[in-house]
Scaffold this active site. Structure first.
Site, PDB file in Angstrom:
ATOM      1  CG  HIS A  58       1.317  -4.356  12.407  1.00  0.00           C
ATOM      2  ND1 HIS A  58       2.098  -3.619  13.275  1.00  0.00           N
ATOM      3  CD2 HIS A  58       0.903  -3.465  11.454  1.00  0.00           C
ATOM      4  CE1 HIS A  58       2.111  -2.340  12.884  1.00  0.00           C
ATOM      5  NE2 HIS A  58       1.397  -2.232  11.772  1.00  0.00           N
ATOM      6  CD  GLU A  62       9.494  -2.198  12.680  1.00  0.00           C
ATOM      7  OE1 GLU A  62      10.086  -3.182  13.173  1.00  0.00           O
ATOM      8  OE2 GLU A  62       8.422  -1.759  13.137  1.00  0.00           O
ATOM      9  CG  ASN A  90      -1.984  -1.138   1.065  1.00  0.00           C
ATOM     10  OD1 ASN A  90      -2.636  -1.287   0.045  1.00  0.00           O
ATOM     11  ND2 ASN A  90      -2.064  -1.962   2.086  1.00  0.00           N
ATOM     12  NE  ARG A 121      -2.242   3.154   3.256  1.00  0.00           N
ATOM     13  CZ  ARG A 121      -1.309   2.475   3.919  1.00  0.00           C
ATOM     14  NH1 ARG A 121      -0.043   2.584   3.611  1.00  0.00           N
ATOM     15  NH2 ARG A 121      -1.656   1.679   4.893  1.00  0.00           N
ATOM     16  CE1 TYR A 126       0.556   5.442   7.090  1.00  0.00           C
ATOM     17  CE2 TYR A 126      -1.617   5.331   6.071  1.00  0.00           C
ATOM     18  CZ  TYR A 126      -0.691   4.846   6.973  1.00  0.00           C
ATOM     19  OH  TYR A 126      -1.003   3.766   7.767  1.00  0.00           O
TER      20      TYR A 126
HETATM   21  C1  DQA Z   1       2.906   2.196   8.312  1.00  0.00           C
HETATM   22  C2  DQA Z   1       2.109   1.798   9.565  1.00  0.00           C
HETATM   23  C3  DQA Z   1       1.436   0.439   9.379  1.00  0.00           C
HETATM   24  O1  DQA Z   1       0.703   0.105  10.552  1.00  0.00           O
HETATM   25  C4  DQA Z   1       0.489   0.490   8.209  1.00  0.00           C
HETATM   26  O2  DQA Z   1      -0.091  -0.779   7.997  1.00  0.00           O
HETATM   27  C5  DQA Z   1       1.127   1.002   6.961  1.00  0.00           C
HETATM   28  C6  DQA Z   1       2.042   2.143   7.062  1.00  0.00           C
HETATM   29  C7  DQA Z   1       3.485   3.624   8.407  1.00  0.00           C
HETATM   30  O3  DQA Z   1       4.355   3.955   7.599  1.00  0.00           O
HETATM   31  O4  DQA Z   1       3.057   4.414   9.265  1.00  0.00           O
HETATM   32  O5  DQA Z   1       0.853   0.526   5.865  1.00  0.00           O
HETATM   33  O6  DQA Z   1       4.004   1.296   8.166  1.00  0.00           O
END
Ligand code: DQA
Length: 148
Positions: free
Chosen positions: A81, A99, A12, A19, A24
């Site tokens: 997750h 991460e 995504n 999105r 974001y």
């Molecule tokens: C994310 C946080 C995740 O929980 C979420 O599923 C995403 C984006 C973030 O960049 O804040 O797709 O990784």
């Protein structure tokens, strides 16, 4: 010293810009990647980027990185997750992984508070919007130069 980094984006994140922009941001992934490559180039760091919505393709990218990458900065999206496969891939290579998350996952739904990956990563950066990516470059640079 010229380092080579892999920028990995999971599911995504190809939708950045459209999105949930209130979470974001409004910038597209292409725009962000271009800005990150320019920022890294100023530090003589090469960034190669890869995005996939498919878990196994991300596993393969991590495996392949062992042949060339000095470090990985990785937004695993929702696989953060859930993914034992990505955790095992990170554990399988001798490449430091950061991460990262755009949003502050700890301020969101409880299911986002748990990461399958953090324990096998060098560190975690979350909650700084697009700056999370730039901070990850800085952190890897300092780590690779033994200055932190
Ligand atoms: C994310 C946080 C995740 O929980 C979420 O599923 C995403 C984006 C973030 O960049 O804040 O797709 O990784």
């Amino acid at each position: 010293m010229a380092h080579k980094l892999l920028l990995l984006n999971g599911p995504n994140l190809n939708m950045l810009g459209t999105r949930e922009p209130e979470i974001y941001g409004a910038e597209t992934l292409d725009g962000l990647v271009a800005a990150l490559k320019a920022y890294a180039a100023e530090k003589s760091i090469e960034v190669r980027d890869y995005q996939s919505n498919i878990e196994g393709e991300l596993v393969t990218a991590i495996q392949e990185s062992r042949h060339w990458a000095d470090g990985i900065f990785f937004n695993p999206g929702a696989y953060t997750h859930t993914s034992v496969a990505l955790r095992d891939a990170i554990s399988s290579v001798d490449v430091p992984v950061i991460e990262l998350h755009i949003s502050n996952v700890h301020a969101r739904e409880p299911f986002r508070h748990k990461s399958m990956l953090s324990a096998v990563c060098l560190g975690v950066i979350a909650g700084f919007g697009r700056n999370s990516y730039f901070l990850a470059i800085d952190a890897l640079e300092r780590h690779l130069n033994n200055s932190g």
